[in-house]
Scaffold this motif. Structure first.
Motif, mmCIF file in Angstrom:
data_model
loop_
_atom_site.group_PDB
_atom_site.id
_atom_site.type_symbol
_atom_site.label_atom_id
_atom_site.label_comp_id
_atom_site.label_asym_id
_atom_site.label_seq_id
_atom_site.Cartn_x
_atom_site.Cartn_y
_atom_site.Cartn_z
ATOM 1 N N VAL A 1 0.839 -1.198 0.000
ATOM 2 C CA VAL A 1 0.000 0.000 0.000
ATOM 3 C C VAL A 1 0.874 1.248 0.000
ATOM 4 N N ARG A 2 1.910 1.253 0.811
ATOM 5 C CA ARG A 2 2.779 2.431 0.900
ATOM 6 C C ARG A 2 3.594 2.643 -0.380
ATOM 7 N N SER A 3 3.934 1.548 -1.047
ATOM 8 C CA SER A 3 4.621 1.694 -2.337
ATOM 9 C C SER A 3 3.729 2.404 -3.334
ATOM 10 N N ALA A 4 2.440 2.034 -3.335
ATOM 11 C CA ALA A 4 1.488 2.704 -4.222
ATOM 12 C C ALA A 4 1.297 4.163 -3.805
ATOM 13 N N ASN A 5 1.191 4.399 -2.493
ATOM 14 C CA ASN A 5 1.040 5.765 -1.996
ATOM 15 C C ASN A 5 2.191 6.653 -2.452
ATOM 16 N N ALA A 6 3.408 6.089 -2.419
ATOM 17 C CA ALA A 6 4.591 6.863 -2.784
ATOM 18 C C ALA A 6 4.544 7.308 -4.247
ATOM 19 N N ARG A 7 3.786 6.578 -5.067
ATOM 20 C CA ARG A 7 3.663 6.934 -6.489
ATOM 21 C C ARG A 7 2.331 7.608 -6.796
ATOM 22 N N ASP A 8 1.631 7.996 -5.731
ATOM 23 C CA ASP A 8 0.330 8.662 -5.889
ATOM 24 C C ASP A 8 -0.677 7.809 -6.641
ATOM 25 N N VAL A 9 -0.593 6.489 -6.426
ATOM 26 C CA VAL A 9 -1.555 5.561 -7.028
ATOM 27 C C VAL A 9 -2.599 5.201 -5.966
#
Length: 295
Positions: A98-106
């Motif tokens: 989830v945080r990986s996606a958050n970091a890319r604004d996904v």
């Protein structure tokens, strides 16, 4: 239009299948496992709705492996997706994805199982606590308020395991004459349900009822009960899969708490569609449950 990739996991997370045109929106759905009819149906519901709404669907199977799940998420993100849908293997381990996606604004949507951290736009699931309580109250009723019960738990760490167990034990604790004598994981797997049930029968031959946190484990437990001559024992499953409902109709199970996996998948895509259009969505979207009995 923004690209949207629906990534649901396919066997061993090695293959990716797509539908739609090159210009279709993209969503990524990473699913815990496709070696379970419930999640296959969830994926099919998402697939159908994605095609209906003109989105591209890619399926990635995590095989109930948290490390593979994170790898699937990173793979999906590398494909320039606009939205990630996750059915986590483990609610704690899912936080990294989830945080990986958050970091890319996904934006992220979780299905059936939640993530214990990160920014999730919407969680779509049945009320597993209420479902577990519904199963427990049915068991208490069938036993006339007195007896010994065992529980087969799902994957340790999964929110569904925790929540169904919480609801079930609450119902049992509220019945003074009913005792939960054992509760052991069988990882939502039919074979493990069989093996764990065989061991529980040896350790607790006096039990009167079994609650399995999904139908696959219940069907495995049913084989163990039949082999030991206890096929008439109260056995309750969860999910309302076709096989589970058939077992209830055949008298092999007393009941199953029915979810709507296809509806969960459909609502996931509908919610993704709204997010990508800039519309607001609910933080939590419940999907109704019902108890299926022979009656």
């Amino acid at each position: 239009m923004k690209k949207l990739l629906l990534a649901s996991a396919v066997a061993a997370g090695l293959g990716i299948g797509t539908t739609g045109s090159a210009m279709a929106d993209r969503i990524a759905l990473v699913v815990s496992t496709l070696n379970n009819p419930f999640f296959v149906t969830l994926q099919e519901g998402a697939q159908q709705k994605a095609e209906e709404l003109g989105h591209e669907l890619i399926v990635l199977d995590s095989g109930n492996d948290a490390a593979r799940e994170l790898s699937n998420v990173e793979d999906a993100l590398s494909r320039d997706i606009d939205l990630l849908m996750m059915n986590p293997t483990d609610s704690d381990a899912a936080v990294s994805g989830v945080r990986s996606a958050n970091a890319r604004d996904v934006p992220v949507i979780t299905l059936d199982r939640s993530a214990n951290g990160g920014n999730v736009a919407s969680h779509i699931a049945s009320d597993n606590v209420a479902g577990g309580k519904l199963a427990g109250e049915f068991v208490v009723e069938q036993l006339g308020g007195e007896g010994k019960v065992v529980q087969l738990e799902g994957v340790p760490g999964a929110s569904a395991t925790r929540d169904r167990g919480e609801g079930f034990t609450t119902a049992i604790d509220n019945a003074e004459g009913v005792e939960l004598v054992a509760s052991q994981p069988a990882n939502f797997n039919r074979t493990e349900g069989l093996n764990v049930m065989e061991n529980l029968l040896q350790a607790h031959p006096e039990i009167d009822a079994v609650f399995a946190q999904n139908d696959e484990m219940a069907l495995g437990a049913q084989r163990a009960l039949a082999a030991s001559g206890k096929e008439d024992m109260v056995l309750v499953g969860f999910d309302g899969t076709d096989a589970g409902i058939q077992a209830v109709e055949n008298g092999q199970m007393a009941a199953t708490v029915a979810q709507q996996p296809a509806r969960i998948g459909e609502l996931g895509v509908v919610t993704a569609d709204k997010l990508l259009k800039g519309e607001s969505v609910e933080d939590n979207i419940p999907v109704p449950l019902k108890l299926i009995t022979a009656e």
